[in-house]
Design an enzyme around this catalytic site. Structure first.
Site, short mmCIF file in Angstrom:
data_model
loop_
_atom_site.label_atom_id
_atom_site.label_comp_id
_atom_site.label_asym_id
_atom_site.label_seq_id
_atom_site.Cartn_x
_atom_site.Cartn_y
_atom_site.Cartn_z
CB SER A 49 36.87 19.52 -39.58
OG SER A 49 37.97 20.17 -38.95
CG HIS A 50 41.65 18.88 -40.02
ND1 HIS A 50 40.64 19.80 -39.96
CD2 HIS A 50 42.52 19.33 -40.95
CE1 HIS A 50 40.90 20.79 -40.80
NE2 HIS A 50 42.03 20.53 -41.41
CD GLU A 190 32.52 24.56 -40.84
OE1 GLU A 190 31.30 24.67 -40.62
OE2 GLU A 190 33.26 23.76 -40.22
#
Length: 337
Positions: A49-50, A190
């Protein structure tokens, strides 16, 4: 191209592709190399996600001028144990890197040092920063403010960011223990990902614009995220705000424009780090206490040390490479030219 197609890149291939993308977007060479390293390492740590999926959007902020990719940070020492790094509207990581040796020098001289990074874009993996200090043998705590996303309990309008906080603890002969978490129940990324995919949220993550609990990700983005642990999480976010925006004199979470808007003004956020040398107080064998706690955790079936999955992913993916959506690889190549 099938949207389900995947492509595996070696770590060096991923690093070079990201570096070329940042350079073409307008980052000077040192910044392009550093930012590529940070996002590639996040991918290798299993923090997708990063990781590299963020590079196209971040490059867009550079290309639009919202982030000063060519900025040269200015580092000063306002006090013997205080270091100030002005990012000059650029990314926080180059400013952190520019001030790193000065901060270590202050810790060696005083036993403790504070590093404040100001006038910067938002943080990504905050634990990357504190881990650098822990690798040098020091205990480090860090935090950052980001644009408002969390409402106070009982409210429906965001006033504080998901303001992350991190702590890195060195270990003898082992990677540091790194704790890195948002003040919200879940990272905002998210919510964004689920909104894009049309997926429902988990209960207790967010409220809509009327303050009612919602499982609709788009309604959550129009409303507010909930703090982790209720009022305790909101209190942590407020403490982070005090240690960043109030201390640095930068924009508060409430003042900073949303990060997702490419045409918005620069957010001008801040970060703070407190770095300590425990040997000054606990003595040279202070890491023995760390290992005693690690042993107690490892002895319990099913228990795991914070950050252990990240270390496992780092070791595995460094050998196997990272598997990315083919559409992402194509996009990165387009940006890189």
């Amino acid at each position: 191209m099938n949207t389900q197609d995947r492509i595996t890149l070696t770590a060096p291939e991923a690093l070079e592709l990201a570096r070329a993308a940042f350079a073409m977007a307008g980052c000077r060479d040192e910044v392009a190399a550093l930012m590529a390293r940070i996002f590639t390492e996040a991918e290798l740590d299993g923090i997708a996600s990063h990781g590299l999926a963020r590079v196209p959007g971040v490059c867009g902020h550079v290309a639009s001028g919202r982030v000063a990719g060519a900025a040269v940070p200015v580092v000063t020492r306002p006090a013997p144990a205080m270091v100030l790094a002005d990012a000059r509207g650029g990314f926080p990581q180059p400013a952190f890197q520019a001030a790193f040796e000065d901060t270590l020098s202050a810790v060696r001289a005083c036993g403790i040092a504070t590093l404040v990074v100001t006038d910067c874009f938002a943080a990504d993996v905050m634990g990357w920063h504190t881990e650098r200090f822990a690798e040098a043998g020091y205990l480090a705590i860090g935090c950052a403010n980001v644009p408002a996303a969390i409402a106070p309990l009982g409210g429906n309008r965001p006033v504080l960011g998901t303001n992350p906080i991190t702590c890195a603890i060195p270990r003898a002969g082992q990677p540091p223990i790194v704790i890195d978490q948002a003040s919200s129940v879940i990272a905002k990324s998210e919510i964004v990902e689920r909104a894009a995919a049309g997926e429902a949220l988990e209960p207790g993550w967010a409220v809509d614009s009327e303050g009612a609990p919602t499982l609709d990700a788009k309604a959550a983005l129009a409303g507010a995220m909930l703090p982790a642990g209720g009022y305790k999480g909101f209190g942590i976010a407020l403490m982070v705000e005090a240690l960043t925006a109030f201390l640095a004199g930068s924009q508060t979470s409430l003042q900073a424009p949303p990060l997702a808007k490419a045409d918005a003004p620069a957010p001008r956020l801040s970060q703070s780090y407190i770095v300590l040398d425990p040997a000054r107080i606990a003595g040279p064998d202070w890491m023995d206490s760390v290992e005693g706690l690690v042993t107690a955790i490892d002895a319990q079936p099913g228990a795991r040390l914070p950050g252990s999955r990240r270390i496992e992913a780092r070791r595995r993916l460094a050998e196997t490479g990272v598997t990315l959506p083919a559409t992402l690889v194509v996009k990165l190549k387009e940006i890189a030219g």
